[in-house]
Design a protein around this motif. Structure first.
Motif, mmCIF file in Angstrom:
data_model
loop_
_atom_site.group_PDB
_atom_site.id
_atom_site.type_symbol
_atom_site.label_atom_id
_atom_site.label_comp_id
_atom_site.label_asym_id
_atom_site.label_seq_id
_atom_site.Cartn_x
_atom_site.Cartn_y
_atom_site.Cartn_z
ATOM 1 N N GLN A 182 41.029 48.703 47.114
ATOM 2 C CA GLN A 182 39.815 48.124 47.470
ATOM 3 C C GLN A 182 39.539 47.389 48.666
ATOM 4 N N THR A 183 40.531 46.446 49.287
ATOM 5 C CA THR A 183 40.608 45.819 50.357
ATOM 6 C C THR A 183 40.607 46.450 51.482
ATOM 7 N N GLY B 13 44.025 37.210 44.100
ATOM 8 C CA GLY B 13 42.880 37.642 43.705
ATOM 9 C C GLY B 13 42.264 36.519 42.731
ATOM 10 N N LEU C 135 37.303 48.317 52.115
ATOM 11 C CA LEU C 135 36.106 47.158 52.727
ATOM 12 C C LEU C 135 36.483 47.072 54.108
ATOM 13 N N THR D 121 30.195 45.657 45.886
ATOM 14 C CA THR D 121 31.472 45.727 45.525
ATOM 15 C C THR D 121 31.606 44.974 44.018
ATOM 16 N N THR E 109 44.290 40.510 47.341
ATOM 17 C CA THR E 109 44.868 40.051 48.371
ATOM 18 C C THR E 109 46.407 40.266 48.227
ATOM 19 N N LEU F 26 38.086 39.620 45.584
ATOM 20 C CA LEU F 26 38.993 40.604 46.361
ATOM 21 C C LEU F 26 40.496 40.454 46.344
ATOM 22 N N TRP G 218 38.897 33.470 50.497
ATOM 23 C CA TRP G 218 39.892 34.212 49.728
ATOM 24 C C TRP G 218 41.331 33.412 49.620
ATOM 25 N N THR H 151 32.851 40.405 45.730
ATOM 26 C CA THR H 151 34.149 40.446 46.610
ATOM 27 C C THR H 151 34.679 39.050 47.125
ATOM 28 N N SER I 291 30.222 41.290 51.067
ATOM 29 C CA SER I 291 29.735 41.131 49.463
ATOM 30 C C SER I 291 29.114 42.157 49.131
#
Length: 589
Positions: free
Chosen positions: A273-274, A198, A277, A307, A191, A189, A77, A185, A304
């Motif tokens: 979403q983060t 992202g 997870l 998502t 951030t 993802l 990421w 993801t 992963s």
């Protein structure tokens, strides 16, 4: 029981193509090419017993070249970084690893012919940022157009090794590049990092394009004629790069096949979403730094699972939502060829759909994909208007009617409407080299496919990658039973695509390896909205699916909170200026 011909999870966006049996020669006689990070030695693909009518008797292939450092550990990421250089000559005769993706992300193939197109490696890893180069000429003076393929799979599945770029390269004057990029993801993802909140998979594509700019001349390519092209999720990625100011100058032309801006969006700074997870993996959400440290310590397979890809908007990569950028024509000015198939969401059930099934599939599969592309969008805001648009009350109990309307509805909403909107945006931008198509061929190699389905999602890939010209193991007969007319269609489509990559005009065969007698493809302009109907007998038409496209591009956004043309027919000030500008551009042509 109803069954999907196209997968509801990926809509067969992950369908892709590779040849299982390739005749390759490697070793000391293969070409050695220098790159910015070290020399590479590839292989030769000999065409004579594999591809009929090939222009070149061999294609040089270079597989698994790293274009970025492994995005692992603290680099997970993060924006992609340069790979480490190497000394000596690196062997690049095997494909790099498949990027980590959710188990079952690629559903089983619906027809035996699709087994021909499985990934050519079983290795899966986060260390996957590699690309493959296919070229008929490794001379630095060849100056061939370059086509960079972004694979499909809804940006959650797929890999570059699925696509047999050896075939179109052997049939045309072109250098082809296929790339891997982070998925799901691991690639998308959200951030809180300012440099990249992202969109990491899309930054990977940009990094690969930077590699192309720096190195492709040594492989026979022209860095000033780079076309990015992709299908389905790859078409989404292409369109998002056309929208991104960060991608300006990395490519000159773009092709989106069956996919434009179809990804869900998240606003920069939204970590919902983060955090979801993180909680599922027993990571604390009290501290952002601790949350990310914990997630970076989890196995790639764990983070992963299940998502979807989400594009972060409001940062440097996408200043606004894709819909806003298209509607306002705030996109890069590049030549653009884009289109769809006429039955992209083919629902296969001869018995049709009962009304409860129709509404369930609509609310579970179609409308969530649409509403997720608008911040705050909810399915219930558009459910009844969609039903009113597509369902005649007099036929609302007819299962066959509902089945056919569902196929049209899904094709319009997810594929045709955004493609038309993007074509309009590119044309309004002042670009006179925009070309739209609809692929309509009901291919003969799908025995048992219902007659009401013509071209399903991904069908055109057989033609753009030259699959009809594969020979069987004897080298004396065709591998698949395409008709001669379909083989001609494949040659025509490859010619259109490569002509466009070469000259910005699919009709201009200057520099072509072989000249085809092609139907003239009219330019798309906001006034005429012309497009080409691709079939064994191609023809032209205007204003694709006009009423339904207008519904999805104007009425639905309005219901989801967008300010667009007024219901009385008067344009907003902005819309009026766009129309006026387009008219001026048309007069100057």
């Amino acid at each position: 029981m109803a069954r999907w011909h196209t997968s509801s999870a990926g809509l067969w966006t992950c369908l892709a193509f590779s040849v299982v049996v390739l005749i390759l020669t490697g070793g000391s006689d293969a070409a050695v090419v220098s790159t910015t990070h070290g020399d590479v030695r590839g292989s030769e693909f000999l065409t004579s017993s594999v591809v009929e009518n090939a222009v070149f008797d061999r294609v040089f292939t270079f597989k698994g070249i790293p274009y970025a450092a492994p995005p692992v550990g603290d680099l997970r990421w993060r924006p992609p970084r340069d790979p480490e250089s190497w000394t000596g000559v690196r062997d690049v005769t095997e494909f790099g690893s498949i990027c980590v993706q959710s188990p079952g992300a690629q559903p089983p193939p619906p027809y035996p012919i699709h087994r021909e197109f499985a990934p050519r490696t079983n290795s899966t890893s986060e260390d996957c940022l590699s690309l493959n180069v296919y070229t008929p000429n490794v001379s630095v003076t060849a100056n061939l157009p370059v086509m960079v393929w972004v694979h499909g799979g809804g940006m959650v599945a797929g890999t570059s090794s699925q696509y047999p770029a050896e075939i179109p390269t052997s049939l045309n004057n072109v250098v082809m590049v296929t790339i891997n990029y982070r998925l799901g993801t691991l690639g998308f993802l959200p951030t809180r990092d300012d440099d990249a909140p992202g969109n990491f998979g899309l930054l990977d594509v940009m990094k690969a394009l930077q590699w192309v700019q720096a190195n492709i001349r040594n492989f026979g390519g022209d860095p000033d004629r780079v076309t990015i092209f992709g299908q389905s999720g790859g078409g989404w990625a292409v369109s998002l790069l056309v929208m991104s100011p960060m991608a300006t100058g990395l490519f000159h032309r773009a092709i989106s096949q069956s996919g434009v801006a179809g990804v869900a969006i998240t606003k920069k700074g939204d970590l919902t979403q983060t955090e979801t997870l993180a909680r599922g993996l027993n990571c604390s959400t009290d501290s952002y730094d601790d949350l990310m440290s914990c997630l970076r310590g989890k196995p790639g397979e764990a983070v992963s699972v299940g998502t979807p890809a989400t594009a972060v908007i409001g940062g440097g990569f996408l200043p606004e939502s894709p819909w806003d950028l298209m509607y306002k024509s705030r996109i890069n000015r590049v030549d653009y060829l884009l289109g769809t198939n006429n039955d992209e969401l083919a629902y296969v059930d001869d018995d049709g759909l009962l009304r409860p099934e129709f509404q369930f599939q609509l609310t579970a599969l179609i409308l969530p994909r649409i509403s997720s592309q608008y911040l705050g969008g909810m399915v219930n805001m558009i459910l009844q208007p969609v039903i009113d648009q597509y369902v005649d009350p007099a036929n609302a109990s007819d299962p066959i009617y509902l089945r056919d309307q569902f196929v049209q509805l899904g094709t319009d909403a997810i594929f045709a409407a955004p493609t038309v909107l993007m074509a309009q945006a590119a044309s309004v931008k002042g670009n006179d080299r925009v070309y739209q198509y609809e692929f309509q061929r009901a291919s003969s190699v799908f025995p048992g496919r219902p007659s009401y389905i013509k071209a399903d999602h991904s069908d055109e890939l057989f033609y753009t990658f030259g699959t009809p010209f594969l020979l069987d193991d004897t080298g004396a007969s065709w591998r698949y039973s395409f008709t001669q007319e379909e083989r001609d269609l494949s040659l025509d489509m490859m010619a259109y695509w490569v002509n466009f990559a070469t000259n910005g005009d699919p009709n201009d065969s200057s520099g072509a390896a072989r000249v085809r007698n092609l139907v003239t493809w009219p330019r798309f302009m906001t006034s005429s909205q012309s497009y080409l109907k691709l079939d064994v007998t191609s023809s032209t038409d205007v204003r694709l699916r006009e009423s339904n496209v207008k519904f999805w591009n104007e009425e639905v956004p309005k219901l989801l909170g967008k300010e667009i043309a007024t219901g009385s027919g008067e344009k907003s000030t902005w819309s009026f200026l766009l129309v006026a500008f387009s008219a001026v551009v048309s007069l100057l042509q």
